[in-house]
Motif scaffolding. Structure first.
Motif, PDB file in Angstrom:
ATOM      1  N   THR A  46      -6.832  -9.911  11.218  1.00 47.26           N
ATOM      2  CA  THR A  46      -7.596 -10.052   9.880  1.00 47.26           C
ATOM      3  C   THR A  46      -8.502 -11.309  10.555  1.00 47.26           C
ATOM      4  O   THR A  46      -8.001 -12.317  11.451  1.00 47.26           O
ATOM      5  CB  THR A  46      -6.473 -10.293   8.690  1.00 47.26           C
ATOM      6  N   ASP A 115       2.890 -10.282  -1.549  1.00 56.23           N
ATOM      7  CA  ASP A 115       2.621  -9.432  -1.791  1.00 56.23           C
ATOM      8  C   ASP A 115       1.495  -9.205  -2.020  1.00 56.23           C
ATOM      9  O   ASP A 115       0.712 -10.084  -2.934  1.00 56.23           O
ATOM     10  CB  ASP A 115       3.578  -9.171  -3.381  1.00 56.23           C
ATOM     11  N   THR A 117      -0.012  -5.937  -2.035  1.00 54.12           N
ATOM     12  CA  THR A 117      -0.234  -4.894  -1.859  1.00 54.12           C
ATOM     13  C   THR A 117      -1.592  -4.570  -3.240  1.00 54.12           C
ATOM     14  O   THR A 117      -2.432  -3.595  -3.249  1.00 54.12           O
ATOM     15  CB  THR A 117       0.708  -4.083  -3.808  1.00 54.12           C
ATOM     16  N   ASP A 118      -2.057  -5.869  -4.112  1.00 47.78           N
ATOM     17  CA  ASP A 118      -3.453  -5.154  -5.190  1.00 47.78           C
ATOM     18  C   ASP A 118      -4.510  -5.269  -3.494  1.00 47.78           C
ATOM     19  O   ASP A 118      -5.444  -4.738  -4.142  1.00 47.78           O
ATOM     20  CB  ASP A 118      -3.863  -6.393  -5.880  1.00 47.78           C
ATOM     21  N   ALA A 119      -4.598  -5.430  -2.607  1.00 49.28           N
ATOM     22  CA  ALA A 119      -5.263  -5.683  -1.133  1.00 49.28           C
ATOM     23  C   ALA A 119      -5.176  -4.966  -0.627  1.00 49.28           C
ATOM     24  O   ALA A 119      -6.319  -4.561   0.343  1.00 49.28           O
ATOM     25  CB  ALA A 119      -5.416  -7.075  -0.748  1.00 49.28           C
ATOM     26  N   GLY A 120      -4.542  -3.648  -1.060  1.00 45.51           N
ATOM     27  CA  GLY A 120      -4.345  -2.873   0.036  1.00 45.51           C
ATOM     28  C   GLY A 120      -3.312  -3.224   1.114  1.00 45.51           C
ATOM     29  O   GLY A 120      -3.388  -2.516   2.146  1.00 45.51           O
ATOM     30  N   LEU A 121      -2.548  -3.668   1.201  1.00 46.27           N
ATOM     31  CA  LEU A 121      -1.766  -4.451   2.505  1.00 46.27           C
ATOM     32  C   LEU A 121      -0.477  -4.781   2.121  1.00 46.27           C
ATOM     33  O   LEU A 121       0.180  -4.490   3.342  1.00 46.27           O
ATOM     34  CB  LEU A 121      -2.408  -5.675   3.341  1.00 46.27           C
ATOM     35  N   GLY A 122      -0.533  -3.950   1.138  1.00 41.28           N
ATOM     36  CA  GLY A 122       1.198  -4.105   0.960  1.00 41.28           C
ATOM     37  C   GLY A 122       1.707  -5.162   1.105  1.00 41.28           C
ATOM     38  O   GLY A 122       1.779  -6.649   0.549  1.00 41.28           O
ATOM     39  N   ARG A 124       2.717  -8.260   3.560  1.00 37.33           N
ATOM     40  CA  ARG A 124       3.129  -9.147   4.134  1.00 37.33           C
ATOM     41  C   ARG A 124       4.115 -10.396   4.690  1.00 37.33           C
ATOM     42  O   ARG A 124       4.658 -10.530   3.243  1.00 37.33           O
ATOM     43  CB  ARG A 124       1.799  -9.308   4.549  1.00 37.33           C
TER      44      ARG A 124
END
Length: 161
Positions: A46, A115, A117-122, A124
């Protein structure tokens, strides 16, 4: 509950990519009887992690070790193959220990999950850096904003050593 200075790291097993394949490595193997700088990133490859956070630890590698540190390690909620490829592509292989916490079990156990999740990364890890002596946290710097590497930067840790 989030880990804090004075706490002992929980027992955990990470995966690490070696020349012989993927190997398990435990917190005891990493930290027992040693002084370790551990930093965490939300994800290998990233932008902030690759262009800002990790390079500081590479640039300051020798200076950190000169302060009595036995090992520098980075942990991320990624699989060991991604962590191995990241180590190789950045030139950090053999200098920094790359720890895969693929299911975020260690990250959750220390209460530093993030979290995304909203960025598609679940799930972390929050971005942080710690000085750990014989498994006990002596310093812990957690970033307020995951896209920044200021308090968790190598330069900040170097000042604390």
């Amino acid at each position: 509950m989030t880990i804090k200075v004075g706490d002992r790291l929980p027992a955990a097993t990470f995966k690490t990519k070696t020349a012989d394949g993927v190997k398990d490595i435990t917190t005891d193997e990493i930290f027992k009887g040693k002084k370790v700088v551990l930093f965490a990133v939300p994800g290998a490859f990233t932008p902030t992690c690759t262009m800002n956070h990790l390079p500081g630890y590479l640039e300051n590698h020798d200076a950190i070790l000169a302060k009595g540190v036995d090992q520098i390690a980075v942990v991320a909620v990624n699989d060991p193959f991604v962590m191995g490829a990241w180590a190789q592509s950045t030139g950090a292989e053999g200098k920094i220990l790359f720890l895969a916490d693929g299911s975020a079990s260690f990250t959750k156990a220390i209460g530093l999950e993030l979290d995304l999740t909203d960025a598609g990364l679940g799930t972390r890890s929050k971005r942080y850096a710690a000085i750990v002596e014989d498994g006990v946290v002596k310093a812990l710097n957690v970033e307020e904003v995951s896209g920044q590497a200021v308090v968790s930067a190598a330069s900040a840790i170097l000042e604390q050593l």
